[in-house]
Design an enzyme around this catalytic site. Structure first.
Site, PDB file in Angstrom:
ATOM      1  N   GLU A 250      74.001   6.757  14.576  1.00 20.82           N
ATOM      2  CA  GLU A 250      72.518   7.588  13.103  1.00 20.82           C
ATOM      3  C   GLU A 250      73.398   7.034  11.841  1.00 20.82           C
ATOM      4  O   GLU A 250      74.622   6.896  11.034  1.00 20.82           O
ATOM      5  CB  GLU A 250      74.319   8.995  13.397  1.00 20.82           C
ATOM      6  CG  GLU A 250      73.237  10.226  12.780  1.00 20.82           C
ATOM      7  CD  GLU A 250      73.092  10.476  11.083  1.00 20.82           C
ATOM      8  OE1 GLU A 250      72.660   9.594   9.983  1.00 20.82           O
ATOM      9  OE2 GLU A 250      74.145  10.959  10.855  1.00 20.82           O
ATOM     10  N   CYS A 285      72.941  10.432   4.131  1.00 19.66           N
ATOM     11  CA  CYS A 285      72.428  10.188   5.113  1.00 19.66           C
ATOM     12  C   CYS A 285      71.052  10.895   5.274  1.00 19.66           C
ATOM     13  O   CYS A 285      69.749   9.864   5.222  1.00 19.66           O
ATOM     14  CB  CYS A 285      73.146   9.300   6.363  1.00 19.66           C
ATOM     15  SG  CYS A 285      73.213  11.055   7.778  1.00 19.66           S
TER      16      CYS A 285
END
Length: 485
Positions: A250, A285
């Protein structure tokens, strides 16, 4: 602000606390010099011992029913509530973000465990393909030892997007907290681990260079989960290739938010947009990294965000009057400053906002005033790269087809958002965006449906976390073909 004692954390391996000969020193990013505490810095040999402990514990843990594993995991959680305030204070001191966000980090950790254990009945679910030629049963099995490498920004919540699913599926786990902010994660993982059978859950701290190879390349490690930058993901993937260890990555995002002409831009909507950009000092993120606004609403969005940003108060995250803390590292502060300088040179207007809280010296620590970058060139670094800091480029558009093309023309593909009153149109437009998750009239982790899988397209990663898909990431598929009679 009250004074705090220095925190010390050790390794937790095979059900017991273990020390190390060296330590990682953790510094408060709000001043760049105060010592928050020390975490044990394991040797490569100790890291190998951690993997061995998890490997020994695997057969017995995997043999339990999923329902029994869910029960044991759930029983480990109450101890977290009593420790939540102390853990959140430590997390703010080592990470920099404001205390309410650190408390939320801990709450989300427990919530995601509950979502995972709700899937206990799905773990052994199987399906059959009828004969002829065979009656084939397709089921799932746990992998073995899983290493989870955690980032600094939301370490508890991000860890819980993988950890409970790995455990529920029948795997044993080694957690590696971030070297610059390991303390709160170690405390939390140890509280859970000491309620589970020895070796099922272990936590090891140390430098990447020293312990990384053992946690990634040991043949007994069957999967590595990493959350971090694309550069870090490439390094993990390269290391894992040596042992053919599977990976889930990720990675970073460069999330576009698209504000259409009919978007609702009242005070509540502007606060949601602000949150999606500037929470955690922009160090998320899935935060908005590119804000595309229809030209007819451009000034309105700039004015709305400017008003909210003007009220920003920067300072230590433990202070009640502070709304934004420092960046986590000096290097990240320098990087964001580089992007802003490049944008100014390219002709964009950079507007800065916010004031220091009383008695706060912003020259100490990693503070950076939040900013808006107005109408930069599409090819400027602040648009093309992930800022991961308190700034956002705002770009006008006229054509919907044009903005979709611009949003998709990027290395990333983590999340995106569409802002409009027409929800059917929003859903149709979302289907054209190349991203793993698309929000409608929101853009933040607080608005994420955590029952759904999460992960990125393109260089934003591979694999999925959470949901049934996240559970299956920690299992191998096994088919048995039974001849037709």
């Amino acid at each position: 602000m009250k004074s705090f004692a220095e925190i010390k954390t050790d390794l937790f391996v095979d059900g017991e606390v273990r020390t190390a000969d060296d330590v990682l020193t953790v510094i408060d990013p709000a001043d760049g010099e105060s010592v928050v505490g020390h975490a044990a810095a394991a040797s490569a040999e100790q890291a190998t011992e951690v993997v061995a402990a998890a490997h020994r514990a695997f057969p017995e843990w995997a043999a339990l029913s999923p329902q029994k594993r869910a029960e044991l995991i759930t029983e480990a959680l109450p101890s977290l509530e009593a420790d939540r305030t102390a853990t959140a204070e430590i997390l703010t001191r080592e990470n920099g973000k404001i205390l309410p966000e650190s408390i939320a980090d801990s709450f989300v950790f427990a919530h995601r465990f509950k979502l995972a254990t709700d899937l206990a009945d799905e773990v052994e679910a199987a399906r059959e393909l009828p004969a002829p030629p065979y009656r084939t049963r397709i089921a799932y099995r746990p992998l073995g030892v899983v290493t989870i490498i955690v980032p600094f920004n939301w370490p508890l919540a991000i860890l819980a997007a993988a950890l409970p699913y790995a455990l529920l599926a029948g795997n044993t786990v080694v957690v590696k907290p971030p070297p610059t902010a390991p303390l709160a994660t170690v405390r939390t993982v140890q509280l859970v681990a000491q309620s589970l059978p020895p070796g099922v859950l272990n936590v090891v701290t140390g430098t990447d260079a020293e312990i990384g190879p053992a946690l990634i390349q040991d043949d007994r490690v069957k999967k590595v989960c990493f959350t971090g930058s694309p550069g870090g993901g490439k390094k993990i993937m390269s290391m894992a290739a040596e042992s053919l260890t599977r990976v889930a990555l990720e990675l970073g995002g460069n999330d576009p938010a698209i504000v259409l002409p009919d978007a609702e831009l009242d005070d509540d909507a502007m606060r949601r947009l602000y949150s999606g950009i500037f929470d955690s000092t922009g160090q998320i993120c899935m935060a908005v990294k590119r804000l595309y606004v229809h030209r007819s609403r451009y000034d309105e969005v700039v004015e709305g965000l400017s008003e909210l940003l003007a009220a920003t108060r920067l300072g230590h995250g433990l202070r009640e009057d502070v709304t934004m803390g420092p960046l986590h590292s000096a290097r990240q502060k320098e990087y964001v400053q580089e992007l802003l300088a490049d944008a100014t040179k390219a002709g964009a207007r950079v507007e800065e906002f916010g004031q220091p809280a009383p008695d706060t010296d912003l020259s100490r620590g990693n503070f950076l005033r939040p900013s808006l970058v107005l109408d930069p060139p599409e090819n400027s670094r602040v648009v093309q790269e992930e800022q991961f800091g308190p700034t956002v480029p705002i770009l006008p558009f006229d054509s919907e087809d044009d903005v979709v093309a611009r949003a998709n023309d990027n290395w990333a593909g983590l999340a995106s958002s569409v802002w409009t009153r027409d929800l059917d149109h929003a859903a149709a437009l979302a289907g054209r965006l190349h991203a793993g998750y698309t929000f409608i009239n929101a853009h933040s982790a607080a608005n994420l449906d955590e029952r759904a899988p999460f992960g990125g397209f393109n260089h934003s990663g591979m694999g999925r976390e959470m949901g049934l898909e996240g559970l299956r990431e920690f299992m191998d598929t096994h088919a048995v073909g039974i001849p037709a009679e």
